[in-house]
Design a protein around this motif. Sequence first.
Motif, PDB file in Angstrom:
ATOM      1  N   VAL A 131       0.836  -1.204   0.000  1.00 46.03           N
ATOM      2  CA  VAL A 131       0.000   0.000   0.000  1.00 46.03           C
ATOM      3  C   VAL A 131       0.872   1.255   0.000  1.00 46.03           C
ATOM      4  O   VAL A 131       2.046   1.221   0.376  1.00 46.03           O
ATOM      5  CB  VAL A 131      -0.977   0.021   1.197  1.00 46.03           C
ATOM      6  N   ALA A 132       0.265   2.361  -0.410  1.00 51.85           N
ATOM      7  CA  ALA A 132       0.977   3.646  -0.485  1.00 51.85           C
ATOM      8  C   ALA A 132       1.366   4.121   0.917  1.00 51.85           C
ATOM      9  O   ALA A 132       0.675   3.829   1.894  1.00 51.85           O
ATOM     10  CB  ALA A 132       0.085   4.682  -1.162  1.00 51.85           C
ATOM     11  N   PRO A 133       2.471   4.880   1.018  1.00 52.55           N
ATOM     12  CA  PRO A 133       2.911   5.382   2.328  1.00 52.55           C
ATOM     13  C   PRO A 133       1.838   6.183   3.066  1.00 52.55           C
ATOM     14  O   PRO A 133       1.723   6.067   4.289  1.00 52.55           O
ATOM     15  CB  PRO A 133       4.111   6.267   1.965  1.00 52.55           C
ATOM     16  N   HIS A 134       1.030   6.973   2.343  1.00 54.05           N
ATOM     17  CA  HIS A 134       0.014   7.770   3.034  1.00 54.05           C
ATOM     18  C   HIS A 134      -1.077   6.878   3.651  1.00 54.05           C
ATOM     19  O   HIS A 134      -1.621   7.189   4.711  1.00 54.05           O
ATOM     20  CB  HIS A 134      -0.605   8.817   2.091  1.00 54.05           C
ATOM     21  N   ALA A 135      -1.371   5.740   2.995  1.00 53.11           N
ATOM     22  CA  ALA A 135      -2.345   4.798   3.546  1.00 53.11           C
ATOM     23  C   ALA A 135      -1.764   4.077   4.758  1.00 53.11           C
ATOM     24  O   ALA A 135      -2.445   3.875   5.771  1.00 53.11           O
ATOM     25  CB  ALA A 135      -2.759   3.790   2.475  1.00 53.11           C
ATOM     26  N   GLU A 136      -0.498   3.705   4.668  1.00 55.24           N
ATOM     27  CA  GLU A 136       0.206   3.064   5.787  1.00 55.24           C
ATOM     28  C   GLU A 136       0.214   3.989   7.003  1.00 55.24           C
ATOM     29  O   GLU A 136      -0.021   3.554   8.142  1.00 55.24           O
ATOM     30  CB  GLU A 136       1.642   2.752   5.349  1.00 55.24           C
TER      31      GLU A 136
END
Length: 256
Positions: free
Chosen positions: A117-122
């Motif tokens: 998953v994308a860093p912002h979602a993480e």
Amino acid sequence: MSVIIKTPEEIEKMRVAGRLAADVLEMIEPHVKPGVTTNELNDICHNYIVNEQKAIPAPLNYHGFPKSICTSLNHVVCHGIPDDKPMKNGDIINIDITVIKDGYHGDTSKMFAVGKVAPHAERLMKITRECMIKGIELVKPGAFLGDIGHVIQQYAEGNHYSVVREYCGHGIGAGFHEEPQVLHYGRAGTGIELQAGMIFTIEPMINAGKRQVKLNNKDGWTVTTSDRRLSAQWEHTILVTDTGYEVLTLRSDESF
């Protein structure tokens, strides 16, 4: 309605139910991957709860809810209904499990990353879990419900997120939803004073964008963010002990 103080016998039953709910989340983890449908996750959890645990999936037919678990993907805040659409790499999903064993409920949820998953979602998943933990750590006799909401709101907003206000934690026991309502925002020192023997959930729903949400009028259950940005949620069932708290839905990969 007043808050039910649980007896030692009831607390022991809640421990059992809580362990079972946690166990379902551990069991399902390897199945959460791209290409799998949320209906498949539902069926695996249902069969495990009924056949292995000899327990009851509480959501099934609860006020007409059609499935045994809630699966809330990406911009779905809560009460997502499992369906036949395959999950994609990069999705995030909350799986919410409630089991009934010997008449008592265990309720817990966690976020899963589907593939990479994308860093912002993480980051949203991480901060949301930290919100829950900060709320849990304030639980003890003499504290107030408002203390929990206050620390969660401060931490979420301090990280440029927003707190959903329409849905909250709740008392739990023989009933799926009992008093008190546990808000994830508010002022410290307000609300009811906590007493040993109370059991309730702490389950903050944190949005990447605006706090406003929308209920799907077609199915009457699915709640999404109004701006379609991501939302995350984590949940544990908490017992107020004589000296602090006990997490009744603790998984083996966690420590408090």
